[in-house]
Scaffold this motif. Structure first.
Motif, PDB file in Angstrom:
ATOM      1  N   ALA A 184       0.824  -1.208   0.000  1.00  0.00           N
ATOM      2  CA  ALA A 184       0.000   0.000   0.000  1.00  0.00           C
ATOM      3  C   ALA A 184       0.861   1.263   0.000  1.00  0.00           C
ATOM      4  O   ALA A 184       0.514   2.258  -0.644  1.00  0.00           O
ATOM      5  N   TRP A 185       1.985   1.232   0.715  1.00  0.00           N
ATOM      6  CA  TRP A 185       2.889   2.385   0.713  1.00  0.00           C
ATOM      7  C   TRP A 185       3.500   2.609  -0.666  1.00  0.00           C
ATOM      8  O   TRP A 185       3.575   3.738  -1.155  1.00  0.00           O
ATOM      9  N   VAL A 186       3.940   1.542  -1.294  1.00  0.00           N
ATOM     10  CA  VAL A 186       4.514   1.661  -2.638  1.00  0.00           C
ATOM     11  C   VAL A 186       3.469   2.198  -3.606  1.00  0.00           C
ATOM     12  O   VAL A 186       3.749   3.091  -4.428  1.00  0.00           O
ATOM     13  N   LEU A 187       2.257   1.676  -3.518  1.00  0.00           N
ATOM     14  CA  LEU A 187       1.176   2.129  -4.388  1.00  0.00           C
ATOM     15  C   LEU A 187       0.937   3.635  -4.225  1.00  0.00           C
ATOM     16  O   LEU A 187       0.878   4.376  -5.215  1.00  0.00           O
ATOM     17  N   LEU A 188       0.806   4.089  -2.984  1.00  0.00           N
ATOM     18  CA  LEU A 188       0.532   5.504  -2.744  1.00  0.00           C
ATOM     19  C   LEU A 188       1.661   6.387  -3.261  1.00  0.00           C
ATOM     20  O   LEU A 188       1.409   7.397  -3.944  1.00  0.00           O
ATOM     21  N   LEU A 189       2.892   6.022  -2.973  1.00  0.00           N
ATOM     22  CA  LEU A 189       4.027   6.842  -3.386  1.00  0.00           C
ATOM     23  C   LEU A 189       4.179   6.889  -4.904  1.00  0.00           C
ATOM     24  O   LEU A 189       4.474   7.936  -5.483  1.00  0.00           O
ATOM     25  N   VAL A 190       3.957   5.761  -5.556  1.00  0.00           N
ATOM     26  CA  VAL A 190       4.045   5.716  -7.024  1.00  0.00           C
ATOM     27  C   VAL A 190       2.967   6.598  -7.647  1.00  0.00           C
ATOM     28  O   VAL A 190       3.242   7.392  -8.559  1.00  0.00           O
ATOM     29  N   ILE A 191       1.730   6.498  -7.148  1.00  0.00           N
ATOM     30  CA  ILE A 191       0.627   7.280  -7.710  1.00  0.00           C
ATOM     31  C   ILE A 191       0.844   8.778  -7.486  1.00  0.00           C
ATOM     32  O   ILE A 191       0.631   9.594  -8.395  1.00  0.00           O
ATOM     33  N   VAL A 192       1.273   9.166  -6.285  1.00  0.00           N
ATOM     34  CA  VAL A 192       1.496  10.581  -5.985  1.00  0.00           C
ATOM     35  C   VAL A 192       2.580  11.154  -6.904  1.00  0.00           C
ATOM     36  O   VAL A 192       2.429  12.253  -7.470  1.00  0.00           O
ATOM     37  N   LEU A 193       3.670  10.420  -7.071  1.00  0.00           N
ATOM     38  CA  LEU A 193       4.748  10.883  -7.933  1.00  0.00           C
ATOM     39  C   LEU A 193       4.280  11.010  -9.376  1.00  0.00           C
ATOM     40  O   LEU A 193       4.570  12.013 -10.065  1.00  0.00           O
ATOM     41  N   GLN A 194       3.536  10.032  -9.848  1.00  0.00           N
ATOM     42  CA  GLN A 194       3.035  10.068 -11.223  1.00  0.00           C
ATOM     43  C   GLN A 194       2.079  11.243 -11.445  1.00  0.00           C
ATOM     44  O   GLN A 194       2.137  11.921 -12.486  1.00  0.00           O
ATOM     45  N   THR A 195       1.209  11.479 -10.478  1.00  0.00           N
ATOM     46  CA  THR A 195       0.246  12.576 -10.598  1.00  0.00           C
ATOM     47  C   THR A 195       0.957  13.926 -10.647  1.00  0.00           C
ATOM     48  O   THR A 195       0.632  14.782 -11.481  1.00  0.00           O
ATOM     49  N   ILE A 196       1.929  14.127  -9.763  1.00  0.00           N
ATOM     50  CA  ILE A 196       2.676  15.390  -9.728  1.00  0.00           C
ATOM     51  C   ILE A 196       3.394  15.629 -11.055  1.00  0.00           C
ATOM     52  O   ILE A 196       3.344  16.733 -11.621  1.00  0.00           O
ATOM     53  N   LEU A 197       4.057  14.596 -11.567  1.00  0.00           N
ATOM     54  CA  LEU A 197       4.826  14.748 -12.804  1.00  0.00           C
ATOM     55  C   LEU A 197       3.930  15.064 -13.996  1.00  0.00           C
ATOM     56  O   LEU A 197       4.186  16.012 -14.755  1.00  0.00           O
ATOM     57  N   LEU A 198       2.879  14.290 -14.174  1.00  0.00           N
ATOM     58  CA  LEU A 198       2.015  14.483 -15.344  1.00  0.00           C
ATOM     59  C   LEU A 198       1.176  15.754 -15.236  1.00  0.00           C
ATOM     60  O   LEU A 198       1.029  16.495 -16.216  1.00  0.00           O
ATOM     61  N   LEU A 199       0.631  16.019 -14.055  1.00  0.00           N
ATOM     62  CA  LEU A 199      -0.187  17.211 -13.875  1.00  0.00           C
ATOM     63  C   LEU A 199       0.660  18.471 -14.070  1.00  0.00           C
ATOM     64  O   LEU A 199       0.232  19.423 -14.736  1.00  0.00           O
ATOM     65  N   GLY A 200       1.865  18.465 -13.507  1.00  0.00           N
ATOM     66  CA  GLY A 200       2.756  19.607 -13.667  1.00  0.00           C
ATOM     67  C   GLY A 200       3.133  19.834 -15.118  1.00  0.00           C
ATOM     68  O   GLY A 200       3.135  20.982 -15.599  1.00  0.00           O
ATOM     69  N   TYR A 201       3.411  18.756 -15.833  1.00  0.00           N
ATOM     70  CA  TYR A 201       3.794  18.880 -17.244  1.00  0.00           C
ATOM     71  C   TYR A 201       2.657  19.463 -18.079  1.00  0.00           C
ATOM     72  O   TYR A 201       2.861  20.376 -18.896  1.00  0.00           O
ATOM     73  N   LEU A 202       1.445  18.945 -17.881  1.00  0.00           N
ATOM     74  CA  LEU A 202       0.311  19.417 -18.676  1.00  0.00           C
ATOM     75  C   LEU A 202      -0.068  20.849 -18.320  1.00  0.00           C
ATOM     76  O   LEU A 202      -0.484  21.620 -19.190  1.00  0.00           O
ATOM     77  N   LEU A 203       0.075  21.236 -17.063  1.00  0.00           N
ATOM     78  CA  LEU A 203      -0.216  22.610 -16.667  1.00  0.00           C
ATOM     79  C   LEU A 203       0.729  23.592 -17.350  1.00  0.00           C
ATOM     80  O   LEU A 203       0.338  24.705 -17.720  1.00  0.00           O
ATOM     81  N   ILE A 204       1.970  23.159 -17.529  1.00  0.00           N
ATOM     82  CA  ILE A 204       2.973  24.049 -18.111  1.00  0.00           C
ATOM     83  C   ILE A 204       2.986  23.975 -19.637  1.00  0.00           C
ATOM     84  O   ILE A 204       3.048  25.001 -20.326  1.00  0.00           O
ATOM     85  N   LYS A 205       2.889  22.770 -20.182  1.00  0.00           N
ATOM     86  CA  LYS A 205       3.115  22.566 -21.613  1.00  0.00           C
ATOM     87  C   LYS A 205       1.848  22.403 -22.447  1.00  0.00           C
ATOM     88  O   LYS A 205       1.840  22.729 -23.639  1.00  0.00           O
ATOM     89  N   ASN A 206       0.784  21.855 -21.865  1.00  0.00           N
ATOM     90  CA  ASN A 206      -0.388  21.521 -22.689  1.00  0.00           C
ATOM     91  C   ASN A 206      -1.666  21.641 -21.855  1.00  0.00           C
ATOM     92  O   ASN A 206      -2.325  20.644 -21.559  1.00  0.00           O
ATOM     93  N   ARG A 207      -1.995  22.854 -21.494  1.00  0.00           N
ATOM     94  CA  ARG A 207      -3.174  23.085 -20.654  1.00  0.00           C
ATOM     95  C   ARG A 207      -4.461  22.660 -21.357  1.00  0.00           C
ATOM     96  O   ARG A 207      -5.422  22.218 -20.711  1.00  0.00           O
ATOM     97  N   SER A 208      -4.497  22.778 -22.669  1.00  0.00           N
ATOM     98  CA  SER A 208      -5.710  22.420 -23.408  1.00  0.00           C
ATOM     99  C   SER A 208      -6.037  20.933 -23.267  1.00  0.00           C
ATOM    100  O   SER A 208      -7.211  20.554 -23.207  1.00  0.00           O
ATOM    101  N   GLU A 209      -5.005  20.096 -23.207  1.00  0.00           N
ATOM    102  CA  GLU A 209      -5.234  18.656 -23.038  1.00  0.00           C
ATOM    103  C   GLU A 209      -5.781  18.358 -21.648  1.00  0.00           C
ATOM    104  O   GLU A 209      -6.646  17.498 -21.482  1.00  0.00           O
ATOM    105  N   LEU A 210      -5.300  19.089 -20.649  1.00  0.00           N
ATOM    106  CA  LEU A 210      -5.818  18.937 -19.294  1.00  0.00           C
ATOM    107  C   LEU A 210      -7.270  19.383 -19.234  1.00  0.00           C
ATOM    108  O   LEU A 210      -8.107  18.735 -18.589  1.00  0.00           O
ATOM    109  N   ASP A 211      -7.588  20.484 -19.913  1.00  0.00           N
ATOM    110  CA  ASP A 211      -8.967  20.965 -19.953  1.00  0.00           C
ATOM    111  C   ASP A 211      -9.884  19.934 -20.625  1.00  0.00           C
ATOM    112  O   ASP A 211     -11.017  19.713 -20.181  1.00  0.00           O
TER     113      ASP A 211
END
Length: 292
Positions: A184-211
């Motif tokens: 469960a710890w590995v799952l949570l840490l992996v998901i949090v890291l993935q969310t931060i990386l992808l969300l941050g990238y789309l906010l900066i580089k491709n906001r329209s795709e996030l929308d």
């Protein structure tokens, strides 16, 4: 117990893939990939909190090795998912997901090369059978219609998923916690890291795709929930036993996704495609059978 976790994971992953396939019609590759994680973090946190309420356990003591496996698994799963979404845009759902199921075979091969797994002659025959099945899935109108791009995407996705699974297990074992807390710890840490990386990238580089992703809230939530439940199953099962065993049994997903494809997505599956998907499952069984 690992059998039950694997069956749950395979069933939920078939639905997650179906939801992602539908979402990919309106959202780009990275947006669909983010849908897998964006709402899964809170669910994973609730699951972990529930485990601590159910059974007391110490907090994890992280070391550099465990952290490296967690980061590697997070990045590799993003790559694997993105490649699979690309497959959905080239083929229909069942064929695309079936190509990505080369994961079980790749995991067995990597296990032989780097994790001390041994394969018999029957096992290597399974590897060859799986390769033939992948080619069957990737041809349109016979060998002359073979799509090299589709084959490479499928093998790339399967290889990335295989590495994710192997590294998830290693990360779990290095946390030195009781089951199921370590998974469960590995799952949570992996998901949090993935969310931060992808969300941050789309906010900066491709906001329209996030929308575009946020304009499909129900489908995005369905992807995240089914993904989180599936990951709980996979991570827990791989914490209990070796990855090739889990991924071999996980081939029952092939039959789940054929049903989902026909019933939910209303997609027709050719006899050739069904035969190839069954061969992939048979190949994985042949790989592991001598070791069972």
């Amino acid at each position: 117990m690992w059998v039950l976790f694997t069956l749950m994971a395979a069933f939920m992953q078939a639905w997650r893939n179906a939801f992602q396939s539908e979402l990919s019609r309106d959202v780009g590759v990275l947006g669909v990939t983010l849908a897998r994680f964006i709402y899964a973090g809170p669910l994973a946190a609730l699951y972990l909190a529930g485990l601590y309420l159910w059974q007391d356990a110490p907090l994890p003591s992280f070391n550099l090795k465990a952290a490296g496996f967690i980061v590697g698994a997070a990045l590799m799963q993003i790559l694997a998912t993105a490649l699979m979404v690309r497959l959905f845009k080239l083929q229909n759902f069942a064929v695309g997901a079936g190509l990505a199921k080369s994961e079980a075979l790749v995991a067995a091969i990597l296990g032989v090369l780097f994790f001390g797994t041994s394969l018999s002659l029957l096992g290597w025959g399974g590897v060859l059978l799986g390769t033939v099945a992948v080619f069957m899935l990737s041809t349109k109108g016979g060998v002359g219609g073979l799509s090299l791009k589709t084959v490479l995407l499928g093998l790339g996705s399967g290889s990335a998923f295989a590495l994710t699974s192997l590294w998830v297990r290693e990360a779990s074992l290095n946390l030195m916690l009781p089951f199921p807390h370590r998974a469960a710890w590995v799952l949570l840490l992996v998901i949090v890291l993935q969310t931060i990386l992808l969300l941050g990238y789309l906010l900066i580089k491709n906001r329209s795709e996030l929308d575009a992703l946020l304009r499909r809230p129900k489908l995005t939530l369905a992807v995240s929930v089914s993904s989180c439940l599936g990951s709980i199953g996979w991570f827990s099962a791989m914490s209990l036993t070796a990855v090739p065993y889990v991924k071999t049994l996980g081939q029952v997903e092939i039959f789940f996704m054929m049903l989902v494809s026909a019933i939910y997505l209303k997609q027709s599956i050719k006899v050739k495609d069904m035969a190839a998907l069954v061969l992939i499952g048979l190949a994985a069984v042949m790989v592991m059978w001598p070791s069972v």
